[in-house]
Write an enzyme that holds these catalytic residues in place. Structure first.
Site, short mmCIF file in Angstrom:
data_model
loop_
_atom_site.label_atom_id
_atom_site.label_comp_id
_atom_site.label_asym_id
_atom_site.label_seq_id
_atom_site.Cartn_x
_atom_site.Cartn_y
_atom_site.Cartn_z
N HIS A 102 1.05 -1.27 0.01
CA HIS A 102 -0.06 -0.08 0.12
C HIS A 102 0.64 1.16 0.02
O HIS A 102 0.72 2.32 -0.68
CB HIS A 102 -0.83 -0.05 1.28
CG HIS A 102 -1.92 -1.03 1.39
ND1 HIS A 102 -2.17 -1.67 2.42
CD2 HIS A 102 -2.76 -1.20 0.31
CE1 HIS A 102 -3.17 -2.63 2.01
NE2 HIS A 102 -3.53 -2.18 0.92
N SER A 133 -3.14 -7.69 2.69
CA SER A 133 -3.55 -7.32 4.16
C SER A 133 -4.04 -8.70 4.70
O SER A 133 -3.74 -9.01 5.79
CB SER A 133 -4.66 -6.37 4.28
OG SER A 133 -4.42 -5.18 3.84
N LYS A 174 -17.87 -5.98 8.27
CA LYS A 174 -16.57 -7.01 8.02
C LYS A 174 -16.30 -6.99 9.52
O LYS A 174 -16.74 -6.02 10.27
CB LYS A 174 -15.69 -6.43 7.17
CG LYS A 174 -15.49 -6.94 5.89
CD LYS A 174 -14.21 -6.55 5.21
CE LYS A 174 -14.16 -6.86 3.75
NZ LYS A 174 -13.02 -6.08 3.22
N ARG A 190 -1.46 -6.27 -8.76
CA ARG A 190 -0.33 -7.24 -8.27
C ARG A 190 -0.03 -7.97 -9.39
O ARG A 190 1.12 -8.28 -9.58
CB ARG A 190 -0.32 -7.68 -7.12
CG ARG A 190 -0.26 -6.63 -5.62
CD ARG A 190 -0.86 -7.42 -4.59
NE ARG A 190 -2.23 -7.61 -4.92
CZ ARG A 190 -3.01 -8.06 -3.70
NH1 ARG A 190 -2.66 -7.88 -2.54
NH2 ARG A 190 -4.41 -8.45 -4.03
O1 PNS Z 1 -8.73 -3.13 -0.15
P1 PNS Z 1 -10.14 -3.55 -0.66
O2 PNS Z 1 -10.80 -4.35 0.36
O3 PNS Z 1 -9.76 -4.55 -1.94
O4 PNS Z 1 -10.91 -2.43 -1.29
C1 PNS Z 1 -12.24 -2.73 -1.99
C2 PNS Z 1 -12.93 -1.20 -2.16
C3 PNS Z 1 -12.92 -0.51 -0.75
C4 PNS Z 1 -12.24 -0.57 -3.20
C5 PNS Z 1 -14.35 -1.65 -2.59
O5 PNS Z 1 -14.95 -2.78 -1.83
C6 PNS Z 1 -15.30 -0.41 -2.70
O6 PNS Z 1 -15.12 0.36 -3.62
N1 PNS Z 1 -16.29 -0.27 -1.85
C7 PNS Z 1 -17.23 0.69 -1.58
C8 PNS Z 1 -18.64 0.25 -2.25
C9 PNS Z 1 -18.86 0.51 -3.50
O7 PNS Z 1 -18.41 1.39 -4.21
N2 PNS Z 1 -19.18 -0.63 -4.22
C10 PNS Z 1 -19.01 -0.81 -5.84
C11 PNS Z 1 -17.70 -0.86 -6.27
S1 PNS Z 1 -17.60 -1.54 -7.93
#
Ligand code: PNS
Length: 186
Positions: free
Chosen positions: A19, A130, A43, A92
């Site tokens: 990150h 993570s 979560k 990645r």
């Molecule tokens: O670190 P992560 O868990 O891979 O991050 C995922 C994240 C937070 C980017 C994704 O879950 C997200 O954007 N969540 C917010 C809700 C949302 O907008 N959902 C539609 C995305 S297509």
């Protein structure tokens, strides 16, 4: 001149060196980069949101154009609220691609003017996540070199009862010596 703001959304539970590598790269190409931690009540995180904010703020303090924030709801709505024109995400390995592509295209469907920018972290972090850091740390493995030292300490504090006891004793000793100094003064 037009200022470019990007958000870097994620869970960051906990922040890893991958990150931070991406934050550094992002800080070089955007005028402002907002590290946006998703507040996700569904979560069961290892670190609560305030802990993650505190860690990320300490770890990004050296970048004057990076700030840390939290959000809930849709990423596209948060981006709109803070005036961001891009979403930064890391890729990645090939295995990330499908999920990231889906998200980027869904976000584009929801808000076509918002661009997703993918960057690759240094290859030495290409296997790092993570989730794996949490698992290795929980099972007593070393995460040295995978997360910043500050995060390592927080992981130890959270997961190692012996470490917690030591910390508690040290705190107790410090407060005892403060009390005894105060008694001597009185
Ligand atoms: O670190 P992560 O868990 O891979 O991050 C995922 C994240 C937070 C980017 C994704 O879950 C997200 O954007 N969540 C917010 C809700 C949302 O907008 N959902 C539609 C995305 S297509």
């Amino acid at each position: 001149m037009h200022k470019t703001t990007a958000i870097y959304p994620g869970s960051f539970d906990p922040p890893t060196n991958g990150h931070l590598d991406l934050i550094e790269r992002g800080s070089k190409i955007f005028d402002e980069l907002i590290v946006a931690i998703l507040r996700n009540p569904d979560k069961d995180p290892l670190f609560n949101v305030s802990e993650r904010v505190a860690m990320l703020e300490a770890l990004t303090g050296q970048y004057s154009n990076v700030r840390v924030d939290t959000f809930d709801g849709l990423t596209v709505d948060y981006a709109d609220k803070v005036g961001a024109s891009s979403v930064l995400r890391g890729i990645r390995a090939l295995s990330d691609y499908e999920y990231e592509l889906q998200m980027a295209l869904m976000n584009r469907k929801l808000r076509p003017e918002l661009e997703t920018v993918f960057m690759m972290p240094a290859e030495k972090y290409s296997y790092l996540s993570s989730r794996l850091v949490r698992e290795v740390a929980k099972l007593g493995g070393s995460v040295k070199g995978l997360v910043p030292e500050l995060v390592e300490q927080h992981l130890r504090g959270k997961l190692d009862p012996a470490f917690k006891l030591e910390e508690f004793r040290a705190q107790d000793a410090r407060s005892e010596s403060r009390k005894s100094r105060a008694r001597k003064k009185a």
